[in-house]
Design an enzyme around this catalytic site. Structure first.
Site, mmCIF file in Angstrom:
data_model
loop_
_atom_site.group_PDB
_atom_site.id
_atom_site.type_symbol
_atom_site.label_atom_id
_atom_site.label_comp_id
_atom_site.label_asym_id
_atom_site.label_seq_id
_atom_site.Cartn_x
_atom_site.Cartn_y
_atom_site.Cartn_z
ATOM 1 N N ARG A 1 0.823 -1.219 0.000
ATOM 2 C CA ARG A 1 0.000 0.000 0.000
ATOM 3 C C ARG A 1 0.854 1.264 0.000
ATOM 4 O O ARG A 1 0.421 2.313 -0.470
ATOM 5 C CB ARG A 1 -0.953 -0.025 1.211
ATOM 6 C CG ARG A 1 -2.054 1.062 1.179
ATOM 7 C CD ARG A 1 -3.124 0.740 2.216
ATOM 8 N NE ARG A 1 -4.186 1.732 2.303
ATOM 9 C CZ ARG A 1 -4.275 2.678 3.241
ATOM 10 N NH1 ARG A 1 -3.339 2.770 4.185
ATOM 11 N NH2 ARG A 1 -5.287 3.517 3.259
ATOM 12 N N ILE B 1 -7.466 7.655 -0.353
ATOM 13 C CA ILE B 1 -7.295 6.225 -0.573
ATOM 14 C C ILE B 1 -8.095 5.552 0.549
ATOM 15 O O ILE B 1 -7.993 5.936 1.711
ATOM 16 C CB ILE B 1 -5.796 5.803 -0.563
ATOM 17 C CG1 ILE B 1 -5.629 4.287 -0.721
ATOM 18 C CG2 ILE B 1 -5.072 6.280 0.682
ATOM 19 C CD1 ILE B 1 -4.157 3.849 -0.881
ATOM 20 N N SER B 2 -8.929 4.586 0.205
ATOM 21 C CA SER B 2 -9.797 3.934 1.192
ATOM 22 C C SER B 2 -8.974 3.197 2.244
ATOM 23 O O SER B 2 -7.836 2.806 1.993
ATOM 24 C CB SER B 2 -10.715 2.923 0.507
ATOM 25 O OG SER B 2 -11.440 3.520 -0.541
ATOM 26 N N ALA B 3 -9.576 3.002 3.411
ATOM 27 C CA ALA B 3 -8.914 2.221 4.465
ATOM 28 C C ALA B 3 -8.791 0.772 4.003
ATOM 29 O O ALA B 3 -9.672 0.264 3.306
ATOM 30 C CB ALA B 3 -9.732 2.292 5.748
ATOM 31 N N PRO B 4 -7.702 0.101 4.409
ATOM 32 C CA PRO B 4 -7.502 -1.300 4.001
ATOM 33 C C PRO B 4 -8.691 -2.209 4.330
ATOM 34 O O PRO B 4 -9.040 -3.063 3.518
ATOM 35 C CB PRO B 4 -6.257 -1.715 4.787
ATOM 36 C CG PRO B 4 -5.513 -0.442 5.012
ATOM 37 C CD PRO B 4 -6.538 0.633 5.146
#
Ligand code: SAH
Length: 215
Positions: A33, A60-63
């Site tokens: 990431r 960027i979205s959370a994992p």
């Protein structure tokens, strides 16, 4: 140590029951990431939180959000996937691993700066089954075409309703994930197109995404 930290993040998501399948685990292990976060955010790359993409106002979205979507999509090798909202390209890179060499990922991004950013990031991993397209993904791709093209569609920005061209472009037995709601809060909806062309919808969970712009 990029790969070590990534492995720990993936194992945490697995322990939490968010990553459920070997396929998703392998895909997320293959995509560091930190190659997809904005410059200066590398140290936070493996924290389970969304991160700003420069001053674009996008994130960027959370994992864990990426993992939930990848599991719910149940992507198979060789499939053709449309993503609306490439952002950093991280989710697209994970999808590319899931569809494999015989599959294809098309990710449409409306923000020109992020189109360049996502392309640069994808190139670092030498993935050649992903294409980042500059345009309004709410019209599908190719825009406004009423043809069943995609096995899977994932929208990573919040819509007020499900864009009709995305429904047209979803294949029978295909699955679409889309956050639907207002600016503050949305529900992640899973839309399945049955063999007879009818739609079935199910609510997965409450989510918060940046708004989908465009038509
Ligand atoms: N999937 C991304 C995160 C997406 S954030 C990742 O993995 O990093 C949501 C993105 O959707 C933003 O980059 C925003 O510019 C984009 N977006 C919003 N409306 C859009 C539209 N109509 N078409 C294409 N992209 C759109």
């Amino acid at each position: 140590m990029r790969s070590e930290e990534n492995r720990r993040m993936v194992e945490r998501l697995e322990k939490q029951g968010i990553i459920k399948t070997e396929a998703v685990k392998k895909a997320m292990l293959s995509v560091p990431r930190e190659l997809f976060v904005w410059e200066g955010y590398e140290k936070l790359a493996y924290e389970d939180q969304p991160l700003p993409l420069g001053d674009t106002g996008q994130t960027i979205s959370a994992p864990h959000m990426v993992a939930i979507m990848l599991e719910e999509l149940n992507v198979g090798e060789g499939q053709i996937v449309l993503e609306v909202g490439a952002g950093s390209g991280y989710n697209a890179a994970c999808l590319a691993h899931l569809v494999g060499k015989s599959g294809r990922v098309i990710s449409v991004e409306v923000n020109g700066e992020l189109v360049q950013f996502a392309r640069r990031n994808i190139n670092k991993l030498l993935l050649n089954n992903v294409e980042i397209i500059h345009g309004d993904g709410s019209l599908g791709y190719p825009p406004r075409l009423e043809q069943e093209i995609y096995d899977r569609i994932v929208v990573t920005a919040a819509a007020q309703s499900i864009p009709r061209f995305l429904i047209s472009q979803l294949k029978r037995k295909g699955v679409m994930l889309i956050p639907v709601g207002d600016m503050q809060m949305q529900v992640l909806m899973k839309v399945s197109k049955e063999a007879d062309g009818s739609l079935k919808t199910r609510n997965i969970c409450d989510v918060v995404f940046v708004p989908l712009v465009g038509a």
